[in-house]
Motif scaffolding. Sequence first.
Motif, PDB file in Angstrom:
ATOM      1  N   GLY A   1       0.795  -1.210   0.000  1.00  0.00           N
ATOM      2  CA  GLY A   1       0.000   0.000   0.000  1.00  0.00           C
ATOM      3  C   GLY A   1       0.829   1.262   0.000  1.00  0.00           C
ATOM      4  N   GLY A   2       2.168   1.122  -0.113  1.00  0.00           N
ATOM      5  CA  GLY A   2       3.041   2.289  -0.137  1.00  0.00           C
ATOM      6  C   GLY A   2       3.083   2.953  -1.492  1.00  0.00           C
ATOM      7  N   VAL A   3       3.979   3.899  -1.649  1.00  0.00           N
ATOM      8  CA  VAL A   3       4.095   4.652  -2.894  1.00  0.00           C
ATOM      9  C   VAL A   3       4.778   3.789  -3.945  1.00  0.00           C
ATOM     10  N   TRP A   4       4.255   3.801  -5.169  1.00  0.00           N
ATOM     11  CA  TRP A   4       4.822   3.021  -6.276  1.00  0.00           C
ATOM     12  C   TRP A   4       6.239   3.492  -6.577  1.00  0.00           C
ATOM     13  N   GLY A   5       7.153   2.569  -6.619  1.00  0.00           N
ATOM     14  CA  GLY A   5       8.522   2.881  -6.986  1.00  0.00           C
ATOM     15  C   GLY A   5       9.444   3.131  -5.819  1.00  0.00           C
ATOM     16  N   ALA A   6       8.966   3.056  -4.572  1.00  0.00           N
ATOM     17  CA  ALA A   6       9.827   3.285  -3.419  1.00  0.00           C
ATOM     18  C   ALA A   6       9.572   2.184  -2.397  1.00  0.00           C
ATOM     19  N   PRO A   7      10.572   1.774  -1.632  1.00  0.00           N
ATOM     20  CA  PRO A   7      11.976   2.217  -1.699  1.00  0.00           C
ATOM     21  C   PRO A   7      12.788   1.399  -2.686  1.00  0.00           C
ATOM     22  N   ASN A   8      13.993   1.874  -2.987  1.00  0.00           N
ATOM     23  CA  ASN A   8      14.888   1.122  -3.869  1.00  0.00           C
ATOM     24  C   ASN A   8      16.306   1.175  -3.321  1.00  0.00           C
ATOM     25  N   LEU A   9      17.118   0.253  -3.826  1.00  0.00           N
ATOM     26  CA  LEU A   9      18.487   0.107  -3.350  1.00  0.00           C
ATOM     27  C   LEU A   9      19.363  -0.288  -4.522  1.00  0.00           C
ATOM     28  N   VAL A  10      20.541   0.315  -4.624  1.00  0.00           N
ATOM     29  CA  VAL A  10      21.516   0.006  -5.666  1.00  0.00           C
ATOM     30  C   VAL A  10      22.813  -0.407  -4.996  1.00  0.00           C
ATOM     31  N   LEU A  11      23.308  -1.593  -5.371  1.00  0.00           N
ATOM     32  CA  LEU A  11      24.545  -2.102  -4.787  1.00  0.00           C
ATOM     33  C   LEU A  11      25.604  -2.265  -5.876  1.00  0.00           C
ATOM     34  N   PRO A  12      26.873  -2.088  -5.546  1.00  0.00           N
ATOM     35  CA  PRO A  12      27.948  -2.077  -6.570  1.00  0.00           C
ATOM     36  C   PRO A  12      28.457  -3.466  -6.932  1.00  0.00           C
TER      37      PRO A  12
ATOM     38  N   GLY B   1      27.456  -7.024  -9.786  1.00  0.00           N
ATOM     39  CA  GLY B   1      26.642  -7.478 -10.907  1.00  0.00           C
ATOM     40  C   GLY B   1      27.493  -7.523 -12.159  1.00  0.00           C
ATOM     41  N   LEU B   2      26.890  -7.277 -13.310  1.00  0.00           N
ATOM     42  CA  LEU B   2      27.643  -7.194 -14.545  1.00  0.00           C
ATOM     43  C   LEU B   2      28.575  -5.984 -14.506  1.00  0.00           C
ATOM     44  N   PRO B   3      29.659  -6.001 -15.295  1.00  0.00           N
ATOM     45  CA  PRO B   3      30.647  -4.911 -15.215  1.00  0.00           C
ATOM     46  C   PRO B   3      30.041  -3.531 -15.445  1.00  0.00           C
ATOM     47  N   TRP B   4      29.071  -3.439 -16.342  1.00  0.00           N
ATOM     48  CA  TRP B   4      28.502  -2.124 -16.638  1.00  0.00           C
ATOM     49  C   TRP B   4      27.151  -1.899 -15.947  1.00  0.00           C
ATOM     50  N   LEU B   5      26.760  -2.833 -15.058  1.00  0.00           N
ATOM     51  CA  LEU B   5      25.441  -2.754 -14.448  1.00  0.00           C
ATOM     52  C   LEU B   5      25.541  -3.068 -12.969  1.00  0.00           C
ATOM     53  N   LYS B   6      25.058  -2.178 -12.129  1.00  0.00           N
ATOM     54  CA  LYS B   6      24.989  -2.438 -10.703  1.00  0.00           C
ATOM     55  C   LYS B   6      23.733  -3.252 -10.384  1.00  0.00           C
ATOM     56  N   ALA B   7      23.676  -3.769  -9.182  1.00  0.00           N
ATOM     57  CA  ALA B   7      22.525  -4.567  -8.752  1.00  0.00           C
ATOM     58  C   ALA B   7      21.451  -3.640  -8.198  1.00  0.00           C
ATOM     59  N   HIS B   8      20.267  -3.741  -8.774  1.00  0.00           N
ATOM     60  CA  HIS B   8      19.160  -2.865  -8.391  1.00  0.00           C
ATOM     61  C   HIS B   8      18.084  -3.679  -7.676  1.00  0.00           C
TER      62      HIS B   8
ATOM     63  N   PHE C   1      19.509  -8.847 -14.558  1.00  0.00           N
ATOM     64  CA  PHE C   1      20.599  -9.700 -14.087  1.00  0.00           C
ATOM     65  C   PHE C   1      20.272 -10.301 -12.718  1.00  0.00           C
ATOM     66  N   VAL C   2      19.891  -9.476 -11.771  1.00  0.00           N
ATOM     67  CA  VAL C   2      19.555  -9.972 -10.430  1.00  0.00           C
ATOM     68  C   VAL C   2      18.350 -10.904 -10.504  1.00  0.00           C
ATOM     69  N   PHE C   3      17.379 -10.552 -11.333  1.00  0.00           N
ATOM     70  CA  PHE C   3      16.174 -11.375 -11.479  1.00  0.00           C
ATOM     71  C   PHE C   3      16.536 -12.787 -11.931  1.00  0.00           C
ATOM     72  N   LEU C   4      17.357 -12.901 -12.972  1.00  0.00           N
ATOM     73  CA  LEU C   4      17.681 -14.223 -13.517  1.00  0.00           C
ATOM     74  C   LEU C   4      18.611 -15.004 -12.598  1.00  0.00           C
ATOM     75  N   VAL C   5      19.556 -14.323 -11.941  1.00  0.00           N
ATOM     76  CA  VAL C   5      20.433 -15.021 -10.998  1.00  0.00           C
ATOM     77  C   VAL C   5      19.610 -15.588  -9.840  1.00  0.00           C
TER      78      VAL C   5
END
Length: 668
Positions: free
Chosen positions: A50-61, A63-70, A129-133
């Motif tokens: 029931g919270g706000v769409w799109g929050a909260p989120n977290l990005v970690l360093p 994953g793939l070389p050009w992509l962080k984990a979201h 990437f995170v989804f498939l792993v």
Amino acid sequence: MLIASALLSLPLLSLFIIAFGRWERAHAVAYAGCFIACVSLFSGGLEHLGGVWGAPNLVLPFGLPWLKAHFRIDNLSALFLLVINFSGAIASAYAIGYSEHLHERRRVTPFYPLFLFGMNTVLVADDAFVFLVAWEFMSLASWLMVLADHEKPDNRRAAAVYLMMAVFGTFCLLPALGLMAGAGGDYTFAAMRLKDLSGVTGFLVVLLTLLGTGSKAGLVPLHVWLPLAHPAAPSHVSALMSGVMTKVALYGLIRILFDLHGDVGWQWGAAMMVVGGITAVMGVLYAVMQDDIKTLLAYSTVENVGVVVIGLGLAIAFKADGENLLAALALVAGLYHIVNHSVFKSLLFLGAGAVITATGKRSISQLGGLLNRLPVTGAAFLVGAAAASSLPPLNGFVSEWLILQTLFKGPGLPHWAMKFGVPVVGALLALAAALAAACFVRAYGIAFLGRPRTDAARQAGEVTFGMRASLVVLAGACVVLGVIPVTVTDALSHVVQPLTGVSFKVSADLGWPWLSPVSSNRGSYSGTVLVMVGLALFGAVILLVHRFGTEAVRRADAWDCGHREDIPQTQYTGPSFAQPIRRVFGGTVFRARESVVMPPPGDDSPARHTVSMIDPVWDGVYGRIGGIVNWAADLVNRLQYLTVRGYLLMMFCTLVFMLLVVAVRQQS
């Protein structure tokens, strides 16, 4: 923070059991830790629903070389966190006592936390990437638990089929997510929502998504692994695979088609409805023929997945035609059935595990009379069976009733395929509900009622307190979700609002506690009122009987078709109960054949009655594919027995072929 800490604790529990697995209480400690982690994840999901769409989120360093984990938690992922971790907490508490009876629990316990970790990470993943792993974590951990008792040939076969279907599902999801990422290679879900998926690209994304998630959920004809793998796994794992893991697959379907894609044509909705209807009927037809209680429950899961897909298909069709209110109603109905099925199917699988623990038998024809010997297990299993049979006022009825109410509005769409197809799908859904009732009357009546058919059933005793408490909690949840459905549907309105663009409360017309999805004067239902009226009538009957009836006790011999002897063989068996349905449907769908061998007069050898059936999907599709693969493998296998001259000739031919390819490309 609570969700992240709980997620990280699950792999640590796996390492703990690997290091201290020889300690006698280590397994109980690991399952207790999983229980605490699931309760924490459930609390986190409840906090964010029931919270706000799109929050909260977290990005970690990483994953793939050009992509962080979201990572992100929205209303949809919060709902599925509740679904997964409610059943996960109950199954973990159940496993504390149940795991003591496992022969090789060291092959199961280390992978159980990883299984929970994979499923929960799929829900909070915000990039491909995170989804498939996480998807692969979920698949491989469950595969290893299916393979735990690998000494049995059936379990090895089940694990092999499951692994192949899991690879197939990932093989389909990988290009689907790649197509949504596009040439720019931005694999975040936020970027995918902005892509234009029209034409061939959109077609391929939907097709690959249906194949990838449908193979994990158990849609016909991609269901062949499910009735093999679920019975092979330990019962607490089976409960999660059937009641929860299939819901993670449906989450992936909803996430891609309603959120990331967002513009799916009504034709796909119609196709999903047809596939869902066929899946529901085929699943319950398979189930009603089974004698193994866990295989029966696995096929019942196929049926319920089909019911959910009918609701999701309706939602897509309505949304594509601009009927957002009806799309929201159909999506609420589908999500509610996801919630309901996760509860009552977990209850049934855990109840089956209690029966197997108490008797050592999985065949319902070798049980009987268990209600007197396992009263708590029998009562809880009865609640789950009634819920799976869609009987009011339990939770299974409410969601199927909402799907039927939405189907009644389907012919109003301006497409002839929907005008003619919706009534057919409605008939399939009604047929599946009727057959499900027959299936569970058969399963419960043969296993729990009557007289014991074997010494194992006669000597059975109730299971541990923790196992019984787990069953009682799930049975109570089935009652609560059916008696006060308005509370759940109003919460689901927060989930469907971002996906359909409207906030739709099923109780809007009449208010609590009435469900009025179509109008205030037609198609209304209240489980709360039904229970109150039922209790009032029950009390009135008791009062009248005690006030005007006799208190004398009367005893008489039970009528047993003229037989006074206590012969269990005179009772109905599972195959005999299913015989009328098998003769109606089995002769065409399953090619069922019966043969009777009657010895001549004077021969004292026993008469024999045998029934043979086939699985049309396995024999018609997968059996032939397997034959082709074996033929190709045998052909390729000859390459390792070539002589030196043979290898040199093969290398020369390969070189000539590559030179020809280069020459053709240069000329073109």
